[in-house]
Design an enzyme around this catalytic site. Structure first.
Site, short mmCIF file in Angstrom:
data_model
loop_
_atom_site.label_atom_id
_atom_site.label_comp_id
_atom_site.label_asym_id
_atom_site.label_seq_id
_atom_site.Cartn_x
_atom_site.Cartn_y
_atom_site.Cartn_z
N ASP A 175 -30.88 43.52 17.85
CA ASP A 175 -29.42 43.51 17.98
C ASP A 175 -28.90 44.93 18.07
O ASP A 175 -29.43 45.84 17.41
CB ASP A 175 -28.83 42.81 16.75
CG ASP A 175 -27.39 42.41 16.93
OD1 ASP A 175 -26.56 43.29 17.26
OD2 ASP A 175 -27.06 41.22 16.74
N ASP B 153 -20.11 39.98 26.35
CA ASP B 153 -19.10 39.01 25.90
C ASP B 153 -17.78 39.72 25.66
O ASP B 153 -17.72 40.67 24.88
CB ASP B 153 -19.58 38.34 24.61
CG ASP B 153 -18.78 37.10 24.25
OD1 ASP B 153 -17.57 37.08 24.54
OD2 ASP B 153 -19.35 36.17 23.65
#
Length: 219
Positions: free
Chosen positions: A98, A120
């Protein structure tokens, strides 16, 4: 649309530990050792999806080392299967992790370039901190990048693009290039498209930013 979880994906990734690093420990400052050409520049795509973009980059630019980073197991497994079927370039590895862990993964100045493609947009204001161009993320990128290190950002979301213009400008980056319609503007014929980009560019313009970490040479 997010892929349905594949319970066998993680095992498949683990079977290819020579090219897939899963939440690695002890690699900070050592990523160049993963490649044959250890002195080559090191580029990373954060959130690579199914890998079309990073695979084509690795093929097109064999003198650069690439890392494709993706946090979703099933998505990364799709990219791995594609790479294995087509031939995995020697200058490419995959990383399952991540972006929030960049300080644990990379030494300061270890990267030469970061790609953010169609992240996103998290359109609601209360979710702004999740956007990959939020100031706290930009600090992580600045630390991981070399002085004068570069970021390339692409999106089809106008609001995220405008938001990112402001955050990059206010958080230690300088603009090298701003493109408001990537597919219909001259000078970008070498653009490598993502799977998402090919699918949705017909719906409107693709925006692109190229920025560098602010330093002595660029103020």
């Amino acid at each position: 649309m997010r892929l349905r979880n594949n319970p066998e994906a993680l095992d498949h990734l683990k079977d290819h530990g020579d090219i897939v690093y899963i939440n690695p420990e002890g690699m900070k400052g050592k990523w160049h050792s993963c490649f044959e050409s250890q002195d080559a520049p090191l580029y990373i795509e954060i959130g690579m999806g199914k890998g079309d973009f990073i695979l084509e980059n690795a093929r097109r630019y064999p003198d650069i080392n690439f890392i494709g980073m993706e946090k979703f197991t099933t998505v990364l497994d799709k990219a791995l299967k594609k790479a294995l079927k087509e031939g995995m370039p020697k200058n490419l590895i995959f990383l399952k992790d991540d972006a929030v862990r960049l300080p644990e993964l990379f030494e300061n100045g270890e990267l030469d370039r970061i790609y953010l493609n169609f992240s996103d947009p998290w359109p609601k204001s209360r979710h702004a901190k999740r956007r990959l161009t939020y100031p706290s993320f930009l600090e992580l990128y600045k630390n991981a990048l070399k002085k004068q290190g570069e970021m390339i950002f692409k999106t089809d979301n106008r609001n995220l693009f405008e938001y990112s213009l402001v955050t990059f400008a206010n958080n230690g980056f300088v603009f090298e290039d701003v493109c408001l319609d990537l597919h219909h503007q001259e000078g970008y014929e070498d653009n490598i498209q993502t799977e998402y980009e090919r699918k949705f560019s017909k719906n409107g313009p693709i925006y692109r930013l190229a920025v560098r970490v602010k330093g002595e040479e660029n103020g």
